[in-house]
Motif scaffolding. Structure first.
Motif, PDB file in Angstrom:
ATOM      1  N   LYS A  49      -7.400  29.110  18.880  1.00  0.00           N
ATOM      2  CA  LYS A  49      -6.532  29.359  19.888  1.00  0.00           C
ATOM      3  C   LYS A  49      -7.032  28.478  21.144  1.00  0.00           C
ATOM      4  CE  LYS A  49      -5.913  34.357  18.810  1.00  0.00           C
ATOM      5  NZ  LYS A  49      -6.089  35.821  19.124  1.00  0.00           N
ATOM      6  N   ARG A  50      -6.298  28.585  22.381  1.00  0.00           N
ATOM      7  CA  ARG A  50      -6.838  27.714  23.285  1.00  0.00           C
ATOM      8  C   ARG A  50      -8.058  28.227  23.899  1.00  0.00           C
ATOM      9  NH1 ARG A  50      -4.353  24.600  27.673  1.00  0.00           N
ATOM     10  NH2 ARG A  50      -2.179  25.009  26.806  1.00  0.00           N
ATOM     11  N   TRP A  91      -8.360  20.632  21.605  1.00  0.00           N
ATOM     12  CA  TRP A  91      -7.094  21.317  21.693  1.00  0.00           C
ATOM     13  C   TRP A  91      -6.223  20.177  22.406  1.00  0.00           C
ATOM     14  CZ3 TRP A  91      -4.963  25.871  20.961  1.00  0.00           C
ATOM     15  CH2 TRP A  91      -3.678  26.210  21.780  1.00  0.00           C
ATOM     16  N   TRP A 139      -2.786  24.386  15.761  1.00  0.00           N
ATOM     17  CA  TRP A 139      -1.336  23.711  15.477  1.00  0.00           C
ATOM     18  C   TRP A 139      -0.499  25.154  15.551  1.00  0.00           C
ATOM     19  CZ3 TRP A 139       2.762  25.155  12.316  1.00  0.00           C
ATOM     20  CH2 TRP A 139       3.872  24.300  12.434  1.00  0.00           C
ATOM     21  N   ASN A 146      -0.700  27.894  17.265  1.00  0.00           N
ATOM     22  CA  ASN A 146      -0.599  28.515  18.671  1.00  0.00           C
ATOM     23  C   ASN A 146      -0.137  27.302  19.652  1.00  0.00           C
ATOM     24  OD1 ASN A 146      -1.727  31.083  18.271  1.00  0.00           O
ATOM     25  ND2 ASN A 146      -3.757  30.078  17.820  1.00  0.00           N
ATOM     26  N   LYS A 147       0.396  26.247  18.935  1.00  0.00           N
ATOM     27  CA  LYS A 147       0.527  25.239  20.060  1.00  0.00           C
ATOM     28  C   LYS A 147       2.306  24.896  19.754  1.00  0.00           C
ATOM     29  CE  LYS A 147      -2.708  21.842  19.547  1.00  0.00           C
ATOM     30  NZ  LYS A 147      -3.486  21.075  19.634  1.00  0.00           N
ATOM     31  N   ASN A 148       2.485  25.391  18.534  1.00  0.00           N
ATOM     32  CA  ASN A 148       3.777  25.083  17.939  1.00  0.00           C
ATOM     33  C   ASN A 148       4.851  26.573  17.680  1.00  0.00           C
ATOM     34  OD1 ASN A 148       3.998  21.949  17.123  1.00  0.00           O
ATOM     35  ND2 ASN A 148       1.889  22.815  16.864  1.00  0.00           N
TER      36      ASN A 148
END
Length: 777
Positions: A292-293, A312, A320, A322-324
């Motif tokens: 996670k961030r 990050w 990945w 949590n970013k897509n």
């Protein structure tokens, strides 16, 4: 008149029953008796799909899932005999009905209900069974028998309606495929694809007739007909499927009789997170993709927070999931979205690496370690004078505090005294050994000491040009030792740090140094604060006070020559060079770096050494080439980032220097013991008290690093001869490369290192040492 009245009553009852039945089906179809899927849901039935992780050579490494290990296949993946076996066993009129088999229902009503012959089978069609799998039955319990039967009848009618809708929505081939994709087969294997891998370790299209019959036979009751637990019952069930196939003309009598005689030939491997190869890599991939961030509140130190924050932003694989996002804005789920992750790992090299570690650690290192420590009261801890009984107690208590047992006891509110008492109370447990797990009775406290007595090893290999990581072995056994020695562990690197210093000196053009430059081999002194520090010579006294070449200095890992070079540049310049070559761990600019005191990860070291065969260009390690969604749409591609670190001229000089280490220096046994005759460079490394043994080997196509040591620096050999990098780590590289070169399907280059254009430095200087002589490093 009486007859007419009876007829009227009969037809009235029949009509009323028909109307009631029609009303019941209408109410069911409109969801009045429970959930009824819409046409939109029927078009896209929601099933959790496991993510598949593939090696670069196409082999499936693992699947990520929560409860159901399910992966879909297409109809074209299904061999005809598998489809025939399913139809013959479960629904031989499948091609002729529209979801409900009227003849089958009549058979059930007459033979089962009226005649009481329970062995005649049910009347559910494949389509009805699919409806039951896609839309699970209500599990409510009723005390009244009549109510319970009415409820079950309603559920059955609902499945009829869903089956009819499925028949209108899908083709027969699609229904067969959907059904085989969702049915359970035990051991968390859901769907025919997972079942084929679990019981036979093969793809669905490679299933033989008898194997397909066995899996189809399991459908009625997977546990009862499990061929691992109940082989005799499974064989009988398989043969009944073959008989059905003959009865419906899918097999001849001769074929059936021959197939029935075959024994069950399983190739069973449970598809879970603790089986197969590349376990440490698989866990690293799972963790990094789910990051996670970074939130500073959840970090104990700022350095870790800063590292993850940079990751990050810079590393597309980090976090990945949590970013897509899906088109609806929800993040991807690695456990349920059926992603396909294509990694850079080569499954053949991975197996060779794991086998090399197992062979050397089991047959050599661990036997020597046990032999040395036998009879020592403080074993597995070393005889170090500075290691007191109190310090050992502290090490043990710290290890205890890191265990799951400790966390659970602490969560229950137990005091430190009570927890320690619990840890010193014998109980049943399973412990690791190289001969296999041992079921025993032991105190948890003693089990900690037992597991510390096993030396650990890790290995990583990558293509220096592409940055693709081909091998990732984080430890000796993931089930018992989960700490990742590739990415998570930082250890002192010993003499494997020396190439950074030599590189710094060669890059400084004003020094005009070459491998053949001669230096007097004498002790060097450094002013450190108010004292003078003298690095101890690492070679034999016979070679002191002689003029020796820089090539000899690196080949024999002589500290005097390294210290002399440090005086020509500076510690700060060496640190800067290490950073340029890809090291990210903190390094203090102090004179002791000549001894390799910096603590660095194996991953960083391998990537940094890859600069040499890649003509001075640093390639960031890459672990994944692409990620696809369940429909094989490419979601993202990954590539290594390139950056020039040193000149091609210096890189080639260093290759020559590192080749000398193998030809006549501390790594010469690669030639005479492992018969590796191709162009290979390398560097051994041993840290203070020989707590860590290192070897990093270089070929034109592959750079591989190996580390060996104890969980704690205080667990090590007392004998330098056994504890140095050339004894602990180098043999693993040798065994690994023997297998890699012998496997022509891998295609590793046998060509020499590429000489840069215009290179005119003479490097054929004398080594000035006896051939085959071994030096401590």
């Amino acid at each position: 008149m009486r007859k007419k009245k009876v007829i009227t009553v009969f037809w009235s009852i029949a009509a009323g029953g028909f109307l009631l039945l029609t009303l019941l089906f209408v109410l069911i179809a409109n969801g009045k008796f429970g959930f009824m899927p819409t046409f939109e849901i029927l078009e896209n039935p929601q099933t959790n799909l496991a993510t598949e992780v593939y090696a670069s050579d196409g082999e499936l490494l693992t699947t990520f899932y929560l409860e159901e290990n399910r992966n879909p296949v297409t109809y074209n993946d299904l061999p005809p005999h598998l489809v025939n076996a399913l139809i013959a066993r479960e629904d031989h009129r499948f091609q002729n009905h529209s979801g409900i088999d009227g003849i089958g229902l009549i058979r059930v009503a007459v033979k089962t209900l009226l005649m009481g012959r329970t062995g005649e089978g049910g009347g559910s069609t494949i389509t009805q069974q699919l409806a039951k799998q896609l839309f699970k039955r209500d599990t409510m319990r009723y005390n009244w028998s009549v109510v319970r039967k009415a409820h079950m009848a309603t559920i059955k009618f609902r499945e009829w309606v869903i089956a009819a809708r499925l028949e209108r929505q899908y083709t027969k081939q699609e229904i067969i495929t959907m059904y085989l994709n969702v049915v359970p087969f035990d051991y968390n294997a859901f769907g025919i694809k997972s079942a084929a891998r679990t019981y036979f370790k093969k793809n669905v299209d490679s299933l033989k007739i008898e194997e397909a019959a066995l899996l189809v036979g399991m459908l009625k009751a997977p546990s009862a007909y499990n061929p691992v637990r109940n082989p005799e019952r499974a064989a009988i069930r398989r043969n009944s499927v073959l008989t059905k196939m003959q009865a419906h003309h899918f097999l001849s009598k001769q074929e059936t009789d021959s197939l029935k005689q075959l024994p069950l030939q399983l190739n069973f491997e449970r598809q879970d997170h603790h089986s197969g190869s590349a376990l440490y890599f698989r866990e690293y991939l799972r963790l990094i993709m789910n990051k996670k961030r970074p939130d500073k509140a959840f970090y104990q130190n700022y350095e870790s927070f800063a590292d993850d924050s940079a990751q990050w932003v810079q590393n597309p694989l980090f976090g990945w999931c949590n970013k897509n996002f899906h088109p609806d804005g929800t993040p991807y789920n690695i456990y349920t979205d059926g992603l396909k992750i294509y990694t850079t790992i080569d499954s053949r090299m991975q197996r060779y690496a794991e086998n090399a570690i197992r062979t050397h650690m089991k047959e050599s290192v661990q036997k020597d370690f046990f032999r040395e420590k036998k009879g020592q009261p403080r074993a597995p801890f070393a005889k170090d004078k500075e290691l007191t009984d109190a310090s050992i107690e502290t090490i043990m208590r710290n290890a205890m505090a890191r265990t799951e047992r400790y966390r659970k006891l602490r969560a229950r509110g137990l005091s430190s005294t009570a927890i320690l008492k619990n840890f010193k109370t014998p109980c049943e447990m399973t412990v690791f050994s190289w001969k296999g797990d041992i079921d025993t009775v032991m105190t948890p406290w003693d089990s900690i000491r037992w597991h510390k007595s096993f030396l650990r090893s890790s290995m990583m290999a990558m293509n220096p040009r592409t940055g693709e990581v081909k091998v990732y072995v984080g430890g000796i056994d993931y089930r018992h030792f989960k700490w990742d020695g590739v990415k998570a562990q930082r250890r002192q690197v010993g003499s494997t740090f020396k190439p950074f210093l030599y590189t710094t000196a060669f890059e400084e053009k004003s020094l005009n140094l070459t491998p053949c430059y001669k230096v007097l081999n004498v002790e060097q002194s450094f002013i450190v604060g108010d004292t003078t520090w003298n690095p101890r010579s690492s070679g034999k006294k016979d070679n002191l006070y002689k003029q020796v070449t820089l090539k000899w200095g690196l080949a024999t890992s002589e500290n005097n020559i390294t210290a002399w070079l440090l005086k020509q540049v500076s510690a700060a310049a060496v640190v800067e060079m290490a950073y340029k070559m890809g090291i990210t761990s903190r390094i203090d600019a102090v004179p002791s770096i000549v001894l390799g005191t910096p603590e660095i990860t194996l991953s960083e070291m391998v990537a940094a050494f890859s600069v040499f065969p890649n003509k001075g260009v640093y390639s960031t390690p890459v672990f994944v080439t692409r990620i696809e969604d369940k429909n094989k749409n490419v979601l993202q591609r990954f590539r290594s980032e390139k950056e020039e670190a040193i000149s091609a001229h210096t890189a080639y000089l260093m290759l020559n220097m590192l080749e000398a280490v193998v030809k006549g220096g501390t790594a010469s046994k690669l030639r005479y013991l492992y018969d590796l005759k191709y162009d290979i460079g390398g560097k051994t490394g041993t840290t203070q008290n020989h707590s860590d043994g290192w070897f990093i080997g270089i070929t034109p196509d592959l750079v591989a690093g190996v580390w060996v040591g104890g969980e704690d620096r205080s667990v090590h050999f007392d004998d330098m001869r056994l504890g140095q990098g050339s004894a602990m780590a180098l043999p693993i590289f040798g065994l690994f490369m023997q297998k890699v070169y012998a496997d022509n399907t891998i295609g590793l280059s046998r060509q020499p290192f590429e000489r840069p254009e215009g290179f005119g430095v003479n490097m054929d200087c004398e080594m000035e040492t006896e051939d085959g002589e071994t030096y401590n490093d």
